[in-house]
Design a protein around this motif. Sequence first.
Motif, PDB file in Angstrom:
ATOM      1  N   HIS A 124       0.785  -1.246   0.000  1.00 43.27           N
ATOM      2  CA  HIS A 124       0.000   0.000   0.000  1.00 43.27           C
ATOM      3  C   HIS A 124       0.815   1.294   0.000  1.00 43.27           C
ATOM      4  CE1 HIS A 124      -0.620   0.675   4.644  1.00 43.27           C
ATOM      5  NE2 HIS A 124       0.588   0.191   4.398  1.00 43.27           N
ATOM      6  N   ASP A 162      -4.326  -0.879   8.210  1.00 42.92           N
ATOM      7  CA  ASP A 162      -2.922  -0.905   8.616  1.00 42.92           C
ATOM      8  C   ASP A 162      -2.628   0.330   9.488  1.00 42.92           C
ATOM      9  OD1 ASP A 162      -0.121  -2.251   7.370  1.00 42.92           O
ATOM     10  OD2 ASP A 162       0.116  -0.173   8.048  1.00 42.92           O
ATOM     11  N   VAL A 163      -1.672   0.225  10.403  1.00 45.02           N
ATOM     12  CA  VAL A 163      -1.373   1.357  11.287  1.00 45.02           C
ATOM     13  C   VAL A 163      -0.789   2.547  10.516  1.00 45.02           C
ATOM     14  CG1 VAL A 163       1.030   0.837  11.966  1.00 45.02           C
ATOM     15  CG2 VAL A 163      -0.544   1.866  13.641  1.00 45.02           C
ATOM     16  N   HIS A 164      -0.240   2.261   9.332  1.00 48.18           N
ATOM     17  CA  HIS A 164       0.325   3.321   8.487  1.00 48.18           C
ATOM     18  C   HIS A 164      -0.687   3.734   7.409  1.00 48.18           C
ATOM     19  CE1 HIS A 164       3.815   0.877   9.902  1.00 48.18           C
ATOM     20  NE2 HIS A 164       4.274   2.094  10.197  1.00 48.18           N
ATOM     21  N   ASP A 246      -0.395  -4.186  12.034  1.00 48.96           N
ATOM     22  CA  ASP A 246       0.620  -3.502  12.839  1.00 48.96           C
ATOM     23  C   ASP A 246       0.035  -2.450  13.777  1.00 48.96           C
ATOM     24  OD1 ASP A 246      -0.054  -2.091  10.571  1.00 48.96           O
ATOM     25  OD2 ASP A 246       1.990  -1.901   9.809  1.00 48.96           O
ATOM     26  N   GLY A 288       0.954  -4.734   6.508  1.00 50.96           N
ATOM     27  CA  GLY A 288       1.983  -4.839   7.537  1.00 50.96           C
ATOM     28  C   GLY A 288       1.611  -5.779   8.671  1.00 50.96           C
ATOM     29  N   TYR A 290       4.322  -6.731  12.245  1.00 48.78           N
ATOM     30  CA  TYR A 290       5.760  -7.027  12.372  1.00 48.78           C
ATOM     31  C   TYR A 290       6.165  -7.702  13.670  1.00 48.78           C
ATOM     32  CZ  TYR A 290       5.444  -4.222   8.251  1.00 48.78           C
ATOM     33  OH  TYR A 290       5.059  -3.772   7.006  1.00 48.78           O
TER      34      TYR A 290
HETATM   35 ZN   LIG Z   1       1.986  -0.762   8.190  1.00 42.57          ZN
END
Ligand SMILES: [Zn+2]
Length: 309
Positions: A124, A162-164, A246, A288, A290
């Motif tokens: 992404h 996703d956290v991002h 994540d 993600g 991790y």
């Molecule tokens: Zn991420």
Amino acid sequence: MRTLFLSHPRYRDHLAPDNHPEQPGRIVAIERQLEGESFQNLIRDMARPVTDAEIQRVHPAAYVDHIRIQAPHDGLMSISRDTILSNGTYEAARLAAGAACLAVDEVMTGLVDNAFSAARPPGHHASARQAMGFCFFNHAAIAARHAQAEHGAERVAIVDFDVHHGNGTQNIFYSDETVFYASIHQQHLFPGTGEASETGVAGNILNVPLAAGANGAAVLEAMTNTILPAVTAFHPDLLVLSAGFDAHYRDPLGDLNLVEADYAVLTRAVMDVADRVCGGRVVSLLEGGYDLDALGLSAAAHVSALMGH
Ligand SMILES: [Zn+2]
């Protein structure tokens, strides 16, 4: 519920330095959690490589060639600060993009109800002509275009938890009112985009940045009160998930505080809307995640929800 699970052994051939978070063990961690009896009805298949026509709906041929040529025969090559190529990267990335198309094929033709692709590298952060943030090809964008080109989908919604922020997906569709991109992410985290003021040319981009420390209840509230009503109003023919895990409290790259069970609740909320607007068609693509244990457990909670458990 017939749920398709896609993976491929070659994802392990995309190598990274020992201390790099985006490592081959991520897929192993997910597959290990899906070995249990409650997953015996999962329909398992292998990814296939993306075709040139499929990938070039998003990425120019010259960019695809650039990635292929940059991959070293031995060792590792950094294409940007943290985005690293090994000899197996190009093939893995083509499989990850192909898996997204295969998932779309099976969901759009009704062979399965929904699908989850456990692939790496993730996608992404990749724009049409730029690799970054561990990403080379944007699988969610390729999936959306594939549904439009091959299956008559007029509108596709991409929901990214996703956290991002998925800056690459946003860039690709910023001026395209046929694709709705919505993201919940941690504010001011990499890559620094995803402010609520970024709305696309036709209001087709929706960002809900959350402050560090936000928990599952806050993410679920953003999903149910902001993201999903907008998805419903958009009336997509397919819902694509950029499923990063994540935002889990144990993840080393983010500071949100989800637990694995939150991913089941989020997934069911998305599925309820998909049932109402697009025949339940959901294609979920790994981004993600991790911390290996948190990733495996969170992905398993997500897949279990997709299966209707
Ligand atoms: Zn991420």
